[in-house]
Write an enzyme that holds these catalytic residues in place. Structure first.
Site, PDB file in Angstrom:
ATOM      1  N   SER A  36       0.910  -1.039  -0.364  1.00  0.00           N
ATOM      2  CA  SER A  36       0.198   0.113   0.075  1.00  0.00           C
ATOM      3  C   SER A  36       0.509   1.400   0.091  1.00  0.00           C
ATOM      4  O   SER A  36       0.665   2.319  -0.284  1.00  0.00           O
ATOM      5  CB  SER A  36      -1.137   0.242   0.631  1.00  0.00           C
ATOM      6  OG  SER A  36       0.136  -0.026   1.837  1.00  0.00           O
TER       7      SER A  36
ATOM      8  N   HIS B 199      -5.536  -4.226  -2.434  1.00  0.00           N
ATOM      9  CA  HIS B 199      -5.560  -3.272  -3.766  1.00  0.00           C
ATOM     10  C   HIS B 199      -4.910  -4.219  -4.732  1.00  0.00           C
ATOM     11  O   HIS B 199      -4.225  -3.280  -5.757  1.00  0.00           O
ATOM     12  CB  HIS B 199      -3.857  -2.190  -2.996  1.00  0.00           C
ATOM     13  CG  HIS B 199      -4.081  -1.370  -2.131  1.00  0.00           C
ATOM     14  ND1 HIS B 199      -4.633   0.302  -2.064  1.00  0.00           N
ATOM     15  CD2 HIS B 199      -3.371  -1.609  -0.938  1.00  0.00           C
ATOM     16  CE1 HIS B 199      -4.394   0.262  -0.622  1.00  0.00           C
ATOM     17  NE2 HIS B 199      -3.773  -1.526   0.016  1.00  0.00           N
TER      18      HIS B 199
ATOM     19  N   LYS C 143     -12.329  -0.422  -1.230  1.00  0.00           N
ATOM     20  CA  LYS C 143     -11.569   0.346  -2.182  1.00  0.00           C
ATOM     21  C   LYS C 143     -11.509   0.236  -3.342  1.00  0.00           C
ATOM     22  O   LYS C 143     -12.895   1.254  -3.933  1.00  0.00           O
ATOM     23  CB  LYS C 143      -9.989  -0.535  -1.859  1.00  0.00           C
ATOM     24  CG  LYS C 143      -8.889   0.286  -0.607  1.00  0.00           C
ATOM     25  CD  LYS C 143      -7.875   0.078  -0.174  1.00  0.00           C
ATOM     26  CE  LYS C 143      -7.505   0.565   1.052  1.00  0.00           C
ATOM     27  NZ  LYS C 143      -6.897  -0.040   2.073  1.00  0.00           N
TER      28      LYS C 143
HETATM   29  C1  LIG Z   1      -7.024  -0.548   3.117  1.00  0.00           C
HETATM   30  C2  LIG Z   1      -5.780  -1.560   4.007  1.00  0.00           C
HETATM   31  C3  LIG Z   1      -6.621  -2.002   4.513  1.00  0.00           C
HETATM   32  C4  LIG Z   1      -8.209  -2.026   5.494  1.00  0.00           C
HETATM   33  O1  LIG Z   1      -9.397  -1.705   4.697  1.00  0.00           O
HETATM   34  P1  LIG Z   1     -10.396  -0.636   5.397  1.00  0.00           P
HETATM   35  O2  LIG Z   1     -11.380  -1.507   4.457  1.00  0.00           O
HETATM   36  O3  LIG Z   1     -10.308   0.838   5.220  1.00  0.00           O
HETATM   37  O4  LIG Z   1     -10.622  -0.687   7.030  1.00  0.00           O
HETATM   38  C5  LIG Z   1      -6.003  -3.424   5.041  1.00  0.00           C
HETATM   39  N1  LIG Z   1      -5.254  -4.440   4.034  1.00  0.00           N
HETATM   40  C6  LIG Z   1      -4.675  -3.057   3.168  1.00  0.00           C
HETATM   41  C7  LIG Z   1      -3.311  -3.885   2.653  1.00  0.00           C
HETATM   42  C8  LIG Z   1      -5.251  -1.607   3.477  1.00  0.00           C
HETATM   43  O5  LIG Z   1      -4.662  -1.319   1.874  1.00  0.00           O
END
Ligand SMILES: *Cc1c(COP(=O)(O)O)cnc(C)c1O
Length: 403
Positions: free
Chosen positions: A191, A219, A250
């Site tokens: 990320s 991602h 996301k």
């Molecule tokens: C954003 C993210 C999360 C957390 O997800 P949310 O739904 O925002 O709580 C977990 N793992 C990774 C790699 C992320 O980028």
């Protein structure tokens, strides 16, 4: 604010953070937590009256605001209202939740799936439910904070390996006693850096050392693979992951997290993971929106192709202008600035020219590697991306990041 004890460690921690925030605000260098008043199709946002290009969005396929997804959410509110009665196990389970989980398991090509109310909570509860005292959990050093927290909460032996360093991963696996349970856990796409895990080698090592494999696809869902199914599709290696984790916040424009996998694993989690048993279910609108979004991904494959074209334009353009983008090959493009101050100055220049991008500084990234973490999506048009890159170039020259 009145403190009980004006000089204990807690007070000092609070003050140090507040001082840092205030210092940034006084110097017009604070751009976090800005009030967005309109999401204009995902590629643009309205912030403090300014129409800005959006380069901090994880709505990779531009699905936020999609009419079909909005309609599904509205219909769910009309049918089921706005909340659930509580935890799923007792009174909060709706048909909508079962439908969503069926959709996810089909999309991920597994027997079953389970959902939680956030991705963060999913990692926390799943790692700490599967692993316990005496087990070994082995984690990439750049894994997301939610994985790290889950590992620490589990009470298992927690070992880390240098980012994407497969020799060190193998060493860790060899160090574990042969009779303990082992879990290897990693992000699919990292990320902060945007690079992809050496998936074929990780899978091979897990087989060789009889370790469970959990991959966080926050991602890569909708991003990797011809039909957006993620990292296994990307490498042509179906059925390689035991615990396929992802988020619904996301690419999927909702909120929540999921794990897909074998039926037995999901049944175990449904009856043992504390975030499922002791926390209320996803609200109807969010469950319905997520369910519809998976279908839209399959119905509109052009979005995945457009994301790829935009990603290539963005990475190549930023590199050509002389910036260091580390090893990214995805829609997350780190634009390395150097020290924290340079990253804040870059942000200010970008924001003043209506490019919405945000800095990531220490301690989230190592000292000297402060960056703008810019993202592109399928919603951007080539001219918009070109404009943003020109803004970054001009700012980078003025600040002395590029020549
Ligand atoms: C954003 C993210 C999360 C957390 O997800 P949310 O739904 O925002 O709580 C977990 N793992 C990774 C790699 C992320 O980028």
């Amino acid at each position: 604010m009145d403190y009980k004890n004006t000089n204990d460690a807690v007070t000092r921690r609070i003050r140090a953070m507040v001082d840092r925030v205030n210092m940034l605000k006084e110097n017009d260098l604070y751009f976090y937590n800005q009030p967005i008043s309109e999401l204009r199709g995902g590629a643009r946002v309205l912030v403090n009256g300014h129409d800005m290009g959006m380069y901090a969005s994880y709505s990779y396929l531009g699905l936020v605001g999609h009419p079909r997804i909005n309609a599904a959410a509205k219909a769910a509110v009309d049918k089921y209202a706005t909340g659930t009665h509580g935890v799923r196990t007792l009174a909060g389970s709706l048909k909508l939740h079962d439908e969503l989980e069926a959709t996810i398991s089909e999309f991920k090509n597994t027997e079953a799936a389970i959902t939680y109310t956030s991705g963060y909570v999913t990692n926390l509860t799943v790692v700490s439910t599967l692993m316990g005292r005496g087990d070994w959990v082995i984690s990439d050093k750049l894994n997301h904070a939610s994985i790290v927290d889950g590992c620490m909460m589990s009470g298992a032996e927690f070992r880390r390996f240098r980012h994407n360093d497969m020799e060190e991963l193998e060493k860790r696996l060899q160090q574990a006693p042969s009779d303990v349970s082992k879990l290897v856990v990693a992000d699919s796409v990292f990320s902060m850096d945007g690079d992809v895990i050496d998936f074929p080698r990780v899978v091979e090592l897990c087989k060789k050392y009889n370790a469970w494999l959990m991959i966080d696809e926050a991602h890569s869902l909708g991003v990797l693979g011809k039909t957006g199914r993620g990292i296994e599709e990307h490498f042509g290696m179906e059925d390689s992951i035991d615990i396929k984790m992802g988020t619904l916040s996301k690419t999927i424009p909702s909120v929540g997290g999921y794990v897909a996998g074998k039926k037995e694993i999901i049944t175990y989690l449904r009856h043992a993971s504390r975030a499922y048993i002791f926390s209320a279910a996803l609200p109807p609108a969010q469950a319905a929106a997520a369910n519809e979004a998976f279908k839209v991904i399959l119905d509109e494959p052009w979005r995945i192709q457009k994301l790829q074209v935009n990603t290539d334009q963005f990475i190549n353009g930023i590199k050509k202008r002389g910036f260091d983008t580390l090893l990214t090959s995805t829609a997350i493009v780190p634009i390395i600035c150097g020290n924290d101050e340079r990253a804040f100055l870059m942000t200010r220049e970008a924001q003043h020219h209506d490019v919405f991008a945000l800095p990531v500084v220490s301690p989230a990234v190592p000292d000297g590697l402060a960056r703008l973490r810019a993202t592109v999506t399928a919603a951007h048009e080539p001219e918009e991306i070109e404009y943003a890159m020109n803004v970054f170039e001009k700012a980078g020259k003025e600040i002395g990041i590029i020549s």
